[in-house]
Write a protein that holds these residues in place. Structure first.
Motif, mmCIF file in Angstrom:
data_model
loop_
_atom_site.group_PDB
_atom_site.id
_atom_site.type_symbol
_atom_site.label_atom_id
_atom_site.label_comp_id
_atom_site.label_asym_id
_atom_site.label_seq_id
_atom_site.Cartn_x
_atom_site.Cartn_y
_atom_site.Cartn_z
ATOM 1 N N UNK A 267 34.960 31.955 46.967
ATOM 2 C CA UNK A 267 36.212 32.397 47.585
ATOM 3 C C UNK A 267 37.355 31.428 47.307
ATOM 4 N N UNK A 268 37.338 30.807 46.129
ATOM 5 C CA UNK A 268 38.368 29.815 45.818
ATOM 6 C C UNK A 268 39.053 30.090 44.483
ATOM 7 N N UNK A 269 39.308 31.348 44.209
ATOM 8 C CA UNK A 269 40.064 31.690 43.011
ATOM 9 C C UNK A 269 39.172 31.966 41.812
ATOM 10 N N UNK A 270 39.759 32.622 40.819
ATOM 11 C CA UNK A 270 39.008 33.081 39.659
ATOM 12 C C UNK A 270 38.374 31.942 38.873
ATOM 13 N N UNK A 271 39.116 30.868 38.642
ATOM 14 C CA UNK A 271 38.592 29.770 37.838
ATOM 15 C C UNK A 271 37.332 29.174 38.473
ATOM 16 N N UNK A 272 37.413 28.882 39.775
ATOM 17 C CA UNK A 272 36.264 28.313 40.468
ATOM 18 C C UNK A 272 35.095 29.300 40.496
ATOM 19 N N UNK A 273 35.423 30.565 40.649
ATOM 20 C CA UNK A 273 34.367 31.575 40.685
ATOM 21 C C UNK A 273 33.628 31.635 39.350
ATOM 22 N N UNK A 274 34.353 31.537 38.247
ATOM 23 C CA UNK A 274 33.699 31.553 36.928
ATOM 24 C C UNK A 274 32.780 30.343 36.754
ATOM 25 N N UNK A 275 33.230 29.167 37.204
ATOM 26 C CA UNK A 275 32.367 27.985 37.138
ATOM 27 C C UNK A 275 31.127 28.189 37.995
ATOM 28 N N UNK A 276 31.325 28.756 39.174
ATOM 29 C CA UNK A 276 30.187 29.023 40.048
ATOM 30 C C UNK A 276 29.209 30.007 39.441
ATOM 31 N N UNK A 277 29.736 31.045 38.792
ATOM 32 C CA UNK A 277 28.873 32.032 38.138
ATOM 33 C C UNK A 277 28.058 31.381 37.023
#
Length: 404
Positions: A267-277
């Motif tokens: 839940x911290x923006x697209x960039x962080x979500x991609x790293x998390x994925x």
């Protein structure tokens, strides 16, 4: 122990693991079936309480993206059982399995259009074709290919994260998604025609994700299952306690660490979500393996749990589709229209209740039938004849259904 009893115990453990996985799938899917926000990419509406957010965090960290991998592993493992069964019976395997995949595809398309655009049966149908191509692959090569697929997917998300870092992220995403979620809610609470139209629209958005991301991840898990099946590693679980222990230690250590990263980034923006994925793609299979290893090690000391979970596992396809039907009747215009009115805590409690009902129903049904109703249909499409015997057989069998 005789060969027949060993085979029966092996199948019972696989069915119980499938039932366990089915519960995890429901806990994840009900959040999507209950909310246009989830299907549109947001976490929850803004009015959620701290308790609800805590539940969502726990589900995201411990359940999301883990149990469909277990299903996929079982699909690949059971593929080897079907190959062996066809060889023993002298049946040509390829045309039979192609008919099975066609049946899965038809069921999946109907499921996606009428009930749940997040259907995974169509993905299994496509991945099944790949398994046919790789059916003679050596176990070591299957594992190497699975690792390469996973690494490639993770690198893809790393690239997306880098692009987002360079400023290629979209502005106003949250506001746009909230508008999209509200529009989706309105459609899901409307007429049957509007619900189907909304499902079709969502499918056009989901297909890209399926083809480039979930499909390869499913195939990777299937290949691991294929390797395990070829090695016969589940024939006598007690002979592999050291391996299972290693999977637990590595899986829980790295898997939980990766799950934390994935959840924190969600839940911290697209960039962080991609790293998390990217991190989750590598570590979620390890956590799923740790779950399976723990479950299989504990199962012999929990025979009642094994019996309870084996029944819904034998009817996994029927229960999977029934879960979507029940949730659609609760949350959409098909029935009560309670979309986005259930909190995450209530969703989890409802999932547990639905699964409890399915456990009871599965036990009742299997007292007089060998296969679940949809499993029966799939076998009919596979063999082009009525499955016999229709009554219960005491011989060990493999419930060739959803994860197979």
């Amino acid at each position: 122990m005789s060969d027949a009893r060993l085979a029966a115990a092996r199948i019972a453990s696989v069915d119980a693991l499938r039932g366990f996985s089915l519960l995890g799938i429901l806990v994840v899917n009900i959040a999507f079936l209950a909310s246009g926000y989830r299907m549109a990419g947001m976490a929850e509406p803004a009015f959620q309480s701290s308790l609800d957010w805590s539940v969502r965090w726990v589900v995201t960290m411990l359940v999301e993206n883990k149990f469909y991998l277990l299903f996929s592993f079982l699909f690949g493992y059971s593929f080897t059982l079907q190959v062996d069964s066809a060889a023993r019976q002298g049946r040509p395997f390829v045309p039979m399995f192609l008919r099975r995949l066609a049946g899965l595809l038809l069921l999946g398309l109907a499921h996606a259009v009428l009930l749940f655009p997040g259907d995974i049966l169509t993905t299994y149908a496509a991945v099944g074709l790949a398994l046919l191509v790789f059916r003679k692959i050596k176990p070591r090569s299957a594992v190497v290919l699975a690792v390469l697929l996973t690494a490639t997917l993770a690198l893809g998300f790393v690239l997306l994260a880098l692009l987002a870092t360079l400023g290629l992220d979209t502005a106003g995403t949250v506001a746009d998604t909230a508008t999209e979620a509200a529009r989706s809610d309105t459609a899901l609470m409307a007429s049957v025609g509007q619900i189907v139209t909304e499902h079709l629209r969502k499918l056009s958005l989901i297909i890209l994700f399926r083809v480039f991301f979930q499909g390869p991840a499913v195939l990777a898990a299937c290949l691991i299952g294929l390797a395990v099946g070829k090695l016969g590693a589940l024939r006598d679980i007690s002979a592999h306690t050291r391996t299972l222990g290693t999977l637990q230690w590595v899986g829980f250590t790295l898997g939980l660490g990766g799950a934390c990263v994935y959840t924190l980034s969600a839940w911290h923006g697209t960039m962080h979500k991609f790293w998390g994925e990217a991190v989750d793609l590598v570590t979620a299979p390890l956590l799923a393996a740790a779950y399976a290893a723990t479950f299989l090690r504990l199962l012999p000391s929990m025979p009642r749990v094994a019996r309870v979970l084996a029944a819904p596992g034998r009817m996994a396809l029927s229960n999977y589709l029934a879960q979507s039907l029940i949730c659609s009747l609760i949350f959409t215009g098909y029935g009560l229209g309670l979309v986005d009115r259930a909190s995450p805590m209530l969703e989890v409690l409802m999932a547990l209740g639905i699964f409890a009902v399915q456990v009871g129903y599965s036990h009742w049904w299997l007292k007089s039938h060998r296969y679940g109703p949809v499993e029966w249909l799939l076998r009919f499409l596979t063999y082009w004849r009525r499955p016999t015997p229709a009554r219960v057989s005491l011989a060990p069998h493999s419930s060739a259904a959803l994860p197979e």
